[in-house]
Design a protein around this motif. Structure first.
Motif, PDB file in Angstrom:
ATOM      1  N   HIS A   1      -3.668   7.538  12.321  1.00 43.26           N
ATOM      2  CA  HIS A   1      -5.096   7.816  12.225  1.00 43.26           C
ATOM      3  C   HIS A   1      -5.682   7.529  10.838  1.00 43.26           C
ATOM      4  O   HIS A   1      -6.861   7.769  10.614  1.00 43.26           O
ATOM      5  N   ASP A   2      -4.881   7.038   9.918  1.00 41.33           N
ATOM      6  CA  ASP A   2      -5.363   6.738   8.570  1.00 41.33           C
ATOM      7  C   ASP A   2      -6.214   5.464   8.562  1.00 41.33           C
ATOM      8  O   ASP A   2      -5.891   4.499   9.254  1.00 41.33           O
ATOM      9  N   PRO A   3      -7.276   5.445   7.769  1.00 45.68           N
ATOM     10  CA  PRO A   3      -8.049   4.207   7.626  1.00 45.68           C
ATOM     11  C   PRO A   3      -7.232   3.182   6.835  1.00 45.68           C
ATOM     12  O   PRO A   3      -6.212   3.524   6.236  1.00 45.68           O
ATOM     13  N   PRO A   4      -7.656   1.930   6.814  1.00 41.91           N
ATOM     14  CA  PRO A   4      -6.943   0.928   6.020  1.00 41.91           C
ATOM     15  C   PRO A   4      -6.924   1.332   4.544  1.00 41.91           C
ATOM     16  O   PRO A   4      -7.838   2.014   4.072  1.00 41.91           O
ATOM     17  N   PRO A   5      -5.901   0.918   3.813  1.00 41.44           N
ATOM     18  CA  PRO A   5      -5.826   1.281   2.396  1.00 41.44           C
ATOM     19  C   PRO A   5      -6.969   0.649   1.606  1.00 41.44           C
ATOM     20  O   PRO A   5      -7.416  -0.452   1.912  1.00 41.44           O
ATOM     21  N   GLY A   6      -7.410   1.353   0.580  1.00 42.96           N
ATOM     22  CA  GLY A   6      -8.495   0.870  -0.256  1.00 42.96           C
ATOM     23  C   GLY A   6      -7.990   0.139  -1.482  1.00 42.96           C
ATOM     24  O   GLY A   6      -6.788  -0.056  -1.686  1.00 42.96           O
ATOM     25  N   ASN A   7      -8.936  -0.246  -2.320  1.00 44.34           N
ATOM     26  CA  ASN A   7      -8.616  -1.038  -3.501  1.00 44.34           C
ATOM     27  C   ASN A   7      -7.732  -0.289  -4.501  1.00 44.34           C
ATOM     28  O   ASN A   7      -6.825  -0.880  -5.080  1.00 44.34           O
TER      29      ASN A   7
ATOM     30  N   TRP B   1      -4.104  -1.471  -5.633  1.00 41.78           N
ATOM     31  CA  TRP B   1      -3.845  -1.760  -7.044  1.00 41.78           C
ATOM     32  C   TRP B   1      -2.619  -1.003  -7.541  1.00 41.78           C
ATOM     33  O   TRP B   1      -1.774  -1.552  -8.241  1.00 41.78           O
ATOM     34  N   ARG B   2      -2.525   0.279  -7.187  1.00 39.88           N
ATOM     35  CA  ARG B   2      -1.357   1.069  -7.589  1.00 39.88           C
ATOM     36  C   ARG B   2      -0.073   0.486  -7.000  1.00 39.88           C
ATOM     37  O   ARG B   2       0.944   0.391  -7.678  1.00 39.88           O
ATOM     38  N   GLY B   3      -0.125   0.111  -5.733  1.00 37.44           N
ATOM     39  CA  GLY B   3       1.051  -0.474  -5.088  1.00 37.44           C
ATOM     40  C   GLY B   3       1.443  -1.800  -5.709  1.00 37.44           C
ATOM     41  O   GLY B   3       2.622  -2.077  -5.936  1.00 37.44           O
TER      42      GLY B   3
ATOM     43  N   ALA C   1       0.832  -1.204   0.000  1.00 40.28           N
ATOM     44  CA  ALA C   1       0.000   0.000   0.000  1.00 40.28           C
ATOM     45  C   ALA C   1       0.869   1.257   0.000  1.00 40.28           C
ATOM     46  O   ALA C   1       0.536   2.251  -0.653  1.00 40.28           O
ATOM     47  N   ARG C   2       1.992   1.229   0.696  1.00 40.15           N
ATOM     48  CA  ARG C   2       2.906   2.375   0.691  1.00 40.15           C
ATOM     49  C   ARG C   2       3.415   2.649  -0.723  1.00 40.15           C
ATOM     50  O   ARG C   2       3.591   3.801  -1.098  1.00 40.15           O
ATOM     51  N   LEU C   3       3.653   1.600  -1.489  1.00 45.10           N
ATOM     52  CA  LEU C   3       4.073   1.788  -2.881  1.00 45.10           C
ATOM     53  C   LEU C   3       2.983   2.480  -3.692  1.00 45.10           C
ATOM     54  O   LEU C   3       3.276   3.161  -4.676  1.00 45.10           O
TER      55      LEU C   3
END
Length: 91
Positions: free
Chosen positions: A58-64, A68-70, A48-50
């Motif tokens: 405080h960030d929500p979980p990464p989305g789709n 996908w980009r990562g 997700a960082r990629l």
């Protein structure tokens, strides 16, 4: 998503050894040390960082879209690493 359903599984559950190796190298270059008993959720966070995820407390979980980009970027980096080392097994 797999990281939400089975966050404590081993990364081998969903990633190849080559993908794990590339993610470990990317995390080490960013100053993050791998855990003794890595979990799939930690590897998915690196993917997700990629994709642009900042991973602040405080960030929500990464989305789709971010995942996908990562994932797309990880595949490009892995391909480059395979081409550089001469282990590319393309068609």
């Amino acid at each position: 998503m797999l990281g939400r359903a089975l966050p404590n599984e081993k990364p081998e559950y969903a990633l190849t050894a080559a993908e794990i190796r590339v993610i470990d190298q990317l995390a080490a270059r960013a100053g993050r040390t791998p855990a003794q008993n890595p979990r799939i959720s930690e590897y998915l966070r690196e993917i997700a960082r990629l994709g642009g995820y900042l991973a602040r407390s405080h960030d929500p979980p990464p989305g789709n879209i971010v995942m996908w980009r990562g994932w797309s970027r990880l595949m490009d980096i892995q391909l480059g690493a395979e081409l550089a080392s001469g282990t590319f097994m393309g068609n």
